[in-house]
Scaffold this motif. Structure first.
Motif, PDB file in Angstrom:
ATOM      1  N   TYR A 261       0.837  -1.191   0.000  1.00  0.00           N
ATOM      2  CA  TYR A 261       0.000   0.000   0.000  1.00  0.00           C
ATOM      3  C   TYR A 261       0.879   1.250   0.000  1.00  0.00           C
ATOM      4  CZ  TYR A 261       1.188  -0.669   4.936  1.00  0.00           C
ATOM      5  OH  TYR A 261       1.867  -0.898   6.109  1.00  0.00           O
ATOM      6  N   ALA A 262       0.347   2.331  -0.533  1.00  0.00           N
ATOM      7  CA  ALA A 262       1.009   3.627  -0.363  1.00  0.00           C
ATOM      8  C   ALA A 262       0.690   4.164   1.022  1.00  0.00           C
ATOM      9  CB  ALA A 262       0.560   4.604  -1.441  1.00  0.00           C
ATOM     10  N   LEU A 263      -0.595   4.065   1.396  1.00  0.00           N
ATOM     11  CA  LEU A 263      -1.059   4.454   2.728  1.00  0.00           C
ATOM     12  C   LEU A 263      -2.084   3.422   3.194  1.00  0.00           C
ATOM     13  CD1 LEU A 263      -1.646   8.285   2.106  1.00  0.00           C
ATOM     14  CD2 LEU A 263       0.289   7.267   3.320  1.00  0.00           C
ATOM     15  N   TRP A 264      -2.089   3.173   4.493  1.00  0.00           N
ATOM     16  CA  TRP A 264      -3.075   2.276   5.106  1.00  0.00           C
ATOM     17  C   TRP A 264      -3.816   3.060   6.189  1.00  0.00           C
ATOM     18  CZ3 TRP A 264      -1.526  -2.512   8.550  1.00  0.00           C
ATOM     19  CH2 TRP A 264      -2.690  -3.043   9.140  1.00  0.00           C
ATOM     20  N   GLN A 265      -5.109   3.290   5.948  1.00  0.00           N
ATOM     21  CA  GLN A 265      -5.933   3.964   6.957  1.00  0.00           C
ATOM     22  C   GLN A 265      -6.357   2.908   7.977  1.00  0.00           C
ATOM     23  OE1 GLN A 265     -10.259   5.487   6.547  1.00  0.00           O
ATOM     24  NE2 GLN A 265      -9.010   7.257   5.942  1.00  0.00           N
ATOM     25  N   PHE A 266      -5.706   2.925   9.126  1.00  0.00           N
ATOM     26  CA  PHE A 266      -5.928   1.883  10.120  1.00  0.00           C
ATOM     27  C   PHE A 266      -6.753   2.354  11.320  1.00  0.00           C
ATOM     28  CE2 PHE A 266      -2.120   4.110  11.472  1.00  0.00           C
ATOM     29  CZ  PHE A 266      -2.243   4.194  12.851  1.00  0.00           C
ATOM     30  N   ALA A 267      -6.973   3.661  11.453  1.00  0.00           N
ATOM     31  CA  ALA A 267      -7.723   4.172  12.602  1.00  0.00           C
ATOM     32  C   ALA A 267      -8.684   5.257  12.144  1.00  0.00           C
ATOM     33  CB  ALA A 267      -6.781   4.711  13.672  1.00  0.00           C
ATOM     34  N   SER A 268      -9.914   5.180  12.660  1.00  0.00           N
ATOM     35  CA  SER A 268     -10.925   6.193  12.380  1.00  0.00           C
ATOM     36  C   SER A 268     -11.925   6.178  13.536  1.00  0.00           C
ATOM     37  CB  SER A 268     -11.646   5.920  11.059  1.00  0.00           C
ATOM     38  OG  SER A 268     -12.496   4.794  11.189  1.00  0.00           O
ATOM     39  N   GLN A 269     -12.961   6.942  13.396  1.00  0.00           N
ATOM     40  CA  GLN A 269     -13.965   6.987  14.445  1.00  0.00           C
ATOM     41  C   GLN A 269     -14.638   5.634  14.655  1.00  0.00           C
ATOM     42  OE1 GLN A 269     -16.646  10.218  13.866  1.00  0.00           O
ATOM     43  NE2 GLN A 269     -17.553  10.092  15.920  1.00  0.00           N
ATOM     44  N   SER A 270     -14.585   4.759  13.654  1.00  0.00           N
ATOM     45  CA  SER A 270     -15.235   3.451  13.753  1.00  0.00           C
ATOM     46  C   SER A 270     -14.514   2.511  14.705  1.00  0.00           C
ATOM     47  CB  SER A 270     -15.338   2.817  12.363  1.00  0.00           C
ATOM     48  OG  SER A 270     -14.053   2.584  11.832  1.00  0.00           O
ATOM     49  N   ASN A 271     -13.216   2.678  14.909  1.00  0.00           N
ATOM     50  CA  ASN A 271     -12.495   1.781  15.820  1.00  0.00           C
ATOM     51  C   ASN A 271     -11.732   2.544  16.908  1.00  0.00           C
ATOM     52  OD1 ASN A 271     -10.518   2.818  14.092  1.00  0.00           O
ATOM     53  ND2 ASN A 271      -9.306   0.935  14.122  1.00  0.00           N
ATOM     54  N   CYS A 272     -12.089   3.815  17.105  1.00  0.00           N
ATOM     55  CA  CYS A 272     -11.480   4.619  18.168  1.00  0.00           C
ATOM     56  C   CYS A 272     -12.558   5.045  19.163  1.00  0.00           C
ATOM     57  CB  CYS A 272     -10.793   5.864  17.603  1.00  0.00           C
ATOM     58  SG  CYS A 272      -9.209   5.512  16.809  1.00  0.00           S
ATOM     59  N   THR A 273     -12.264   4.913  20.426  1.00  0.00           N
ATOM     60  CA  THR A 273     -13.143   5.410  21.475  1.00  0.00           C
ATOM     61  C   THR A 273     -12.404   6.502  22.249  1.00  0.00           C
ATOM     62  OG1 THR A 273     -12.388   3.802  23.125  1.00  0.00           O
ATOM     63  CG2 THR A 273     -14.173   3.115  21.654  1.00  0.00           C
ATOM     64  N   LYS A 274     -13.072   7.079  23.216  1.00  0.00           N
ATOM     65  CA  LYS A 274     -12.433   8.118  24.033  1.00  0.00           C
ATOM     66  C   LYS A 274     -11.299   7.545  24.878  1.00  0.00           C
ATOM     67  CE  LYS A 274     -16.489  11.115  24.401  1.00  0.00           C
ATOM     68  NZ  LYS A 274     -17.460  11.768  25.327  1.00  0.00           N
ATOM     69  N   MET A 275     -11.421   6.255  25.183  1.00  0.00           N
ATOM     70  CA  MET A 275     -10.432   5.637  26.063  1.00  0.00           C
ATOM     71  C   MET A 275      -9.351   4.869  25.308  1.00  0.00           C
ATOM     72  SD  MET A 275     -11.556   6.682  28.927  1.00  0.00           S
ATOM     73  CE  MET A 275     -10.442   5.747  29.973  1.00  0.00           C
ATOM     74  N   ARG A 276      -9.661   4.419  24.101  1.00  0.00           N
ATOM     75  CA  ARG A 276      -8.695   3.545  23.422  1.00  0.00           C
ATOM     76  C   ARG A 276      -8.728   3.791  21.926  1.00  0.00           C
ATOM     77  NH1 ARG A 276      -8.235  -3.016  24.310  1.00  0.00           N
ATOM     78  NH2 ARG A 276      -6.330  -3.333  23.055  1.00  0.00           N
ATOM     79  N   CYS A 277      -7.540   3.837  21.316  1.00  0.00           N
ATOM     80  CA  CYS A 277      -7.403   4.030  19.871  1.00  0.00           C
ATOM     81  C   CYS A 277      -6.055   3.464  19.444  1.00  0.00           C
ATOM     82  CB  CYS A 277      -7.495   5.519  19.530  1.00  0.00           C
ATOM     83  SG  CYS A 277      -7.672   5.848  17.762  1.00  0.00           S
ATOM     84  N   PRO A 278      -5.962   2.837  18.264  1.00  0.00           N
ATOM     85  CA  PRO A 278      -4.667   2.308  17.831  1.00  0.00           C
ATOM     86  C   PRO A 278      -3.557   3.357  17.838  1.00  0.00           C
ATOM     87  CG  PRO A 278      -6.398   1.495  16.398  1.00  0.00           C
ATOM     88  CD  PRO A 278      -7.031   2.512  17.294  1.00  0.00           C
TER      89      PRO A 278
END
Length: 417
Positions: free
Chosen positions: A229-246
């Motif tokens: 890949y040129a870029l890999w979008q691995f984190a967004s609002q769909s898998n991030c919470t206020k307490m935990r995010c990649p």
């Protein structure tokens, strides 16, 4: 056993039980953001709030990609709309468009002044792909050092630009700017393009901006023309919470998308803006030049080589000709056997020709095919014969017995080419 020896043995056992670190060949597909040497790229749109001076405090953040245009251009002539409600909606869209473009220009100037690489993307909708490409260029006004991206959210032509139109969009961007865009899409759409890369020779070779929110994408990465890949979008609002995010950079909220690049910050800035096609990879099942697929025995195929002809039927030709000759002679003999019974059936021209060109049979002698053959082989010529009679006589001799026929019996005009 001493305590030191016991500790050493325990450490060796734990080390053996732990999973080995991924190889370099797979590390870019398995939580690469844990590698502190890998560059981070952020992307957002007009409704995100973020603090660029705080963001650059993270040394891994190398670039920011901002939403540019969306679908077809806004209507510039709201006053021409007759319906009052539709006219008001048109004006609101135009105001939002003008405000969002002003915000885009401001954020771009600030980000580039802070040393970040800049890029923009077009959210592709159903509609004229050439007009959308022109709209994107007019909106973003990309400079030669800025990344451009085509965002096809899903392979659903009713909601987003079709893949066929995506090809046209990319070609129009190339025509207008001399550079290609990056392709942003999800895993299922990327796999479809990779599996049908011969149908999408441009789309399948655009550098891939891959959206997949998992820790390991090695099992399902769409390796068609894309080997990485040129870029890999691995984190967004769909898998991030206020307490935990990649991964969460300073100065951002959890609604900001985070991307990883399989390179260092320095390498990414050198490779930016990823505006060239990647090399094409020939499918494994595609015939190579000079190769021919195997064909069934009963199929003949035209080619540039000498045509394939099935000569097997010629083996039966002599027997077929012999049977045909036997039937012809039998039919002729049957006619001759009934000459006396039906004299009116005999062609007078034929009988006249036989009388002139053959010895008259003895009275009471039965006329047979063999007798006619013998008499016709002894033609009688007279000075008043028409030249055609010589040609006919020669042909008769040739047909009945070609070993005795000579070209000299034929008239001169018949030998001309």
């Amino acid at each position: 056993m001493t305590i030191r020896a016991q500790v050493f043995i325990l450490a060796a056992i734990v080390t053996a039980l732990l999973p080995s670190a991924p190889s370099r060949a797979d590390s870019q597909f398995q939580t690469p953001w844990s590698n502190q040497n890998r560059a981070i790229v952020l992307d957002g749109y007009e409704h995100n709030s973020f603090n660029l001076p705080e963001i650059i405090k993270d040394p891994r953040v190398a670039a920011f990609i901002h939403k540019g245009s969306d679908g077809m251009p806004a209507n510039y002539h709201c006053n021409r709309i007759a319906d009052v409600k539709d006219q008001e909606i048109c004006r609101r869209i135009w105001r939002n468009y003008a405000v969002s473009r002003e915000l885009y220009q401001t954020r771009r100037a600030l980000a580039k002044a802070l040393g970040l690489k800049w890029g923009s993307y077009h959210l592709a909708r159903p509609g004229n792909p050439i007009e959308q490409a022109n709209h994107f260029i007019d909106y973003a006004e990309p400079t030669s050092d800025e990344l451009m991206a085509l965002d096809i959210e899903d392979n659903d032509p009713t909601r987003f630009m079709s893949l066929q139109d995506g090809q046209i969009f990319a070609e129009q961007i190339k025509l207008r700017t001399g550079r290609y865009p990056v392709l942003y899409t999800n895993g299922t759409t990327a796999k479809y393009i990779a599996d049908h890369r011969l149908e999408f020779p441009i789309l399948s070779r655009l550098p891939l901006w891959y959206a997949r929110y998992e820790t390991d994408i090695a099992p399902h990465f769409p390796k068609g023309n894309w080997q990485d890949y040129a870029l890999w979008q691995f984190a967004s609002q769909s898998n991030c919470t206020k307490m935990r995010c990649p991964y969460r950079p300073n100065g951002t909220n959890r609604d900001i998308d985070v991307n990883i690049a399989d390179m260092t910050v320095t390498q990414l800035k050198q490779a930016w803006p990823f505006d060239n096609l990647i090399p094409a990879v020939v499918p494994d099942d595609m015939p190579r030049p000079g190769e021919r697929p195997s064909l069934p025995d009963d199929i003949l195929m035209a080619s540039m080589e000498p045509p394939l002809v099935d000569y097997r039927q010629l083996l039966h030709a002599p027997r077929m000709l012999a049977l045909a000759a036997e039937r012809w002679l039998a039919d002729a003999q049957d006619v001759l056997d009934h000459v006396d019974e039906t004299p009116e059936a005999i062609d007078t021209l034929l009988t006249a020709s036989i009388a002139r060109s053959a010895n008259k049979p003895q009275s009471g002698e039965k006329l047979t095919v063999e007798a006619i053959r013998t008499s016709l082989q002894l033609p009688i010529f007279t000075g008043g014969d028409h030249p055609d009679s010589h040609l006919i006589t020669g042909l008769i001799s040739f047909c009945f017995d070609n070993t005795k026929a000579t070209i000299g019996h034929w008239p001169a005009y018949a030998m001309q080419h």
